[in-house]
Design a protein around this motif. Structure first.
Motif, PDB file in Angstrom:
ATOM      1  N   LEU A   4       0.899  -1.152   0.000  1.00  0.00           N
ATOM      2  CA  LEU A   4       0.000   0.000   0.000  1.00  0.00           C
ATOM      3  C   LEU A   4       0.933   1.196   0.000  1.00  0.00           C
ATOM      4  O   LEU A   4       1.887   1.230   0.788  1.00  0.00           O
ATOM      5  CB  LEU A   4      -0.850   0.030   1.271  1.00  0.00           C
ATOM      6  CG  LEU A   4      -1.956  -1.018   1.354  1.00  0.00           C
ATOM      7  CD1 LEU A   4      -2.468  -1.108   2.777  1.00  0.00           C
ATOM      8  CD2 LEU A   4      -3.102  -0.629   0.423  1.00  0.00           C
ATOM      9  N   ALA A   6       0.978   5.390   0.143  1.00  0.00           N
ATOM     10  CA  ALA A   6       0.236   6.638   0.321  1.00  0.00           C
ATOM     11  C   ALA A   6       1.217   7.784   0.151  1.00  0.00           C
ATOM     12  O   ALA A   6       2.308   7.751   0.706  1.00  0.00           O
ATOM     13  CB  ALA A   6      -0.376   6.684   1.719  1.00  0.00           C
ATOM     14  N   TYR A   7       0.845   8.760  -0.647  1.00  0.00           N
ATOM     15  CA  TYR A   7       1.763   9.876  -0.809  1.00  0.00           C
ATOM     16  C   TYR A   7       1.165  11.168  -0.252  1.00  0.00           C
ATOM     17  O   TYR A   7      -0.043  11.356  -0.226  1.00  0.00           O
ATOM     18  CB  TYR A   7       2.166  10.072  -2.284  1.00  0.00           C
ATOM     19  CG  TYR A   7       1.032  10.454  -3.219  1.00  0.00           C
ATOM     20  CD1 TYR A   7       0.562  11.753  -3.268  1.00  0.00           C
ATOM     21  CD2 TYR A   7       0.460   9.519  -4.060  1.00  0.00           C
ATOM     22  CE1 TYR A   7      -0.468  12.108  -4.121  1.00  0.00           C
ATOM     23  CE2 TYR A   7      -0.570   9.868  -4.928  1.00  0.00           C
ATOM     24  CZ  TYR A   7      -1.032  11.161  -4.964  1.00  0.00           C
ATOM     25  OH  TYR A   7      -2.051  11.514  -5.797  1.00  0.00           O
ATOM     26  N   ASP A   8       2.056  12.010   0.211  1.00  0.00           N
ATOM     27  CA  ASP A   8       1.654  13.332   0.673  1.00  0.00           C
ATOM     28  C   ASP A   8       2.735  14.277   0.153  1.00  0.00           C
ATOM     29  O   ASP A   8       3.793  14.412   0.762  1.00  0.00           O
ATOM     30  CB  ASP A   8       1.600  13.356   2.204  1.00  0.00           C
ATOM     31  CG  ASP A   8       1.265  14.749   2.712  1.00  0.00           C
ATOM     32  OD1 ASP A   8       0.424  15.416   2.080  1.00  0.00           O
ATOM     33  OD2 ASP A   8       1.878  15.186   3.693  1.00  0.00           O
ATOM     34  N   LEU A  32      -3.871   7.164  -2.358  1.00  0.00           N
ATOM     35  CA  LEU A  32      -3.548   5.783  -1.965  1.00  0.00           C
ATOM     36  C   LEU A  32      -3.520   4.827  -3.159  1.00  0.00           C
ATOM     37  O   LEU A  32      -4.461   4.782  -3.949  1.00  0.00           O
ATOM     38  CB  LEU A  32      -4.580   5.297  -0.933  1.00  0.00           C
ATOM     39  CG  LEU A  32      -4.357   3.932  -0.301  1.00  0.00           C
ATOM     40  CD1 LEU A  32      -3.100   3.908   0.561  1.00  0.00           C
ATOM     41  CD2 LEU A  32      -5.569   3.527   0.535  1.00  0.00           C
ATOM     42  N   SER A  59       6.318  13.287   1.528  1.00  0.00           N
ATOM     43  CA  SER A  59       6.368  11.994   2.215  1.00  0.00           C
ATOM     44  C   SER A  59       5.707  10.922   1.357  1.00  0.00           C
ATOM     45  O   SER A  59       4.654  11.168   0.757  1.00  0.00           O
ATOM     46  CB  SER A  59       5.601  12.035   3.534  1.00  0.00           C
ATOM     47  OG  SER A  59       6.017  13.095   4.333  1.00  0.00           O
ATOM     48  N   ILE A  60       6.326   9.768   1.330  1.00  0.00           N
ATOM     49  CA  ILE A  60       5.729   8.599   0.679  1.00  0.00           C
ATOM     50  C   ILE A  60       5.763   7.480   1.711  1.00  0.00           C
ATOM     51  O   ILE A  60       6.838   7.132   2.216  1.00  0.00           O
ATOM     52  CB  ILE A  60       6.530   8.148  -0.581  1.00  0.00           C
ATOM     53  CG1 ILE A  60       6.967   9.323  -1.446  1.00  0.00           C
ATOM     54  CG2 ILE A  60       5.746   7.093  -1.352  1.00  0.00           C
ATOM     55  CD1 ILE A  60       5.931   9.912  -2.339  1.00  0.00           C
ATOM     56  N   TYR A  61       4.601   6.958   2.038  1.00  0.00           N
ATOM     57  CA  TYR A  61       4.507   5.886   3.019  1.00  0.00           C
ATOM     58  C   TYR A  61       4.300   4.569   2.279  1.00  0.00           C
ATOM     59  O   TYR A  61       3.343   4.444   1.513  1.00  0.00           O
ATOM     60  CB  TYR A  61       3.322   6.103   3.950  1.00  0.00           C
ATOM     61  CG  TYR A  61       3.463   7.336   4.816  1.00  0.00           C
ATOM     62  CD1 TYR A  61       3.902   7.225   6.139  1.00  0.00           C
ATOM     63  CD2 TYR A  61       3.170   8.600   4.315  1.00  0.00           C
ATOM     64  CE1 TYR A  61       4.032   8.349   6.936  1.00  0.00           C
ATOM     65  CE2 TYR A  61       3.316   9.729   5.113  1.00  0.00           C
ATOM     66  CZ  TYR A  61       3.745   9.600   6.414  1.00  0.00           C
ATOM     67  OH  TYR A  61       3.888  10.719   7.197  1.00  0.00           O
ATOM     68  N   VAL A  62       5.194   3.629   2.511  1.00  0.00           N
ATOM     69  CA  VAL A  62       5.076   2.322   1.855  1.00  0.00           C
ATOM     70  C   VAL A  62       4.847   1.263   2.932  1.00  0.00           C
ATOM     71  O   VAL A  62       5.652   1.109   3.851  1.00  0.00           O
ATOM     72  CB  VAL A  62       6.355   1.985   1.060  1.00  0.00           C
ATOM     73  CG1 VAL A  62       6.190   0.646   0.345  1.00  0.00           C
ATOM     74  CG2 VAL A  62       6.664   3.088   0.050  1.00  0.00           C
ATOM     75  N   TYR A  63       3.717   0.556   2.814  1.00  0.00           N
ATOM     76  CA  TYR A  63       3.396  -0.522   3.743  1.00  0.00           C
ATOM     77  C   TYR A  63       3.587  -1.824   2.991  1.00  0.00           C
ATOM     78  O   TYR A  63       2.901  -2.071   1.993  1.00  0.00           O
ATOM     79  CB  TYR A  63       1.945  -0.419   4.215  1.00  0.00           C
ATOM     80  CG  TYR A  63       1.657   0.851   4.975  1.00  0.00           C
ATOM     81  CD1 TYR A  63       1.799   0.904   6.363  1.00  0.00           C
ATOM     82  CD2 TYR A  63       1.255   2.001   4.300  1.00  0.00           C
ATOM     83  CE1 TYR A  63       1.546   2.072   7.052  1.00  0.00           C
ATOM     84  CE2 TYR A  63       1.000   3.182   4.994  1.00  0.00           C
ATOM     85  CZ  TYR A  63       1.149   3.208   6.369  1.00  0.00           C
ATOM     86  OH  TYR A  63       0.892   4.371   7.058  1.00  0.00           O
ATOM     87  N   ARG A  64       4.527  -2.635   3.431  1.00  0.00           N
ATOM     88  CA  ARG A  64       4.858  -3.879   2.752  1.00  0.00           C
ATOM     89  C   ARG A  64       4.264  -5.067   3.485  1.00  0.00           C
ATOM     90  O   ARG A  64       4.439  -5.192   4.706  1.00  0.00           O
ATOM     91  CB  ARG A  64       6.375  -4.046   2.694  1.00  0.00           C
ATOM     92  CG  ARG A  64       7.115  -2.872   2.095  1.00  0.00           C
ATOM     93  CD  ARG A  64       8.563  -2.907   2.510  1.00  0.00           C
ATOM     94  NE  ARG A  64       9.190  -4.135   2.055  1.00  0.00           N
ATOM     95  CZ  ARG A  64      10.138  -4.180   1.105  1.00  0.00           C
ATOM     96  NH1 ARG A  64      10.594  -3.068   0.565  1.00  0.00           N
ATOM     97  NH2 ARG A  64      10.637  -5.325   0.726  1.00  0.00           N
TER      98      ARG A  64
END
Lengths: 87, 87
Positions: A4, A6-8, A32, A59-64
């Motif tokens: 997943l 998500a970028y901000d 997302l 910010s880039i949130y990466v959920y692996r």
């Protein structure tokens, strides 16, 4: 692997970052994305993003999730098909 | 259980839905929340959201990961502390 993302990012970079992510993943909603991706392609995707985003501000949130069986998606309300709505 | 919750609701209901989610989870960015939660509290949270959202128009995506060890979060760029920035 399932991810997943998500970028901000600053408004003036949203379209560029969005375009890179769309090449590799599926757009879920707003900022997302999600989908199955290999380690190599994720690395390639993030390298491309690094050329567009500003790490001092964005910010880039990466959920692996290594095994896709470990994540379960439940949708309340309507499932929007963003691809067909806007693109 | 670990959950990621992304909402896509009409602008006039954003604040209400956001407020409910904030009671139960941690705000990550934009319309994304996450955190550890019990089955019972998630049910309670979603029941509260159901009183605020319109299922015919709005969408709430809930990603459930039974074991938090199965999800790994990686942040590229800066980690924003939204709680302190805006609230």
């Amino acid at each position: 692997m399932y991810v997943l993302v998500a970028y901000d990012v600053d408004a003036k970079r949203v379209a560029k970052v969005h375009k890179v992510l769309k090449k590799y993943l599926t757009w879920t909603q707003n900022s997302l994305f999600e989908g199955e991706i290999t380690e190599g392609l994720l690395k390639q995707c993030m390298a491309e993003i690094a050329t567009k985003a500003n790490p001092a501000v964005d910010s880039i949130y990466v959920y692996r999730i290594a095994n896709p069986k470990h994540i379960k998606k439940v949708i309340y309300g309507i499932e929007k098909d963003f691809e067909s709505m806007f693109l």
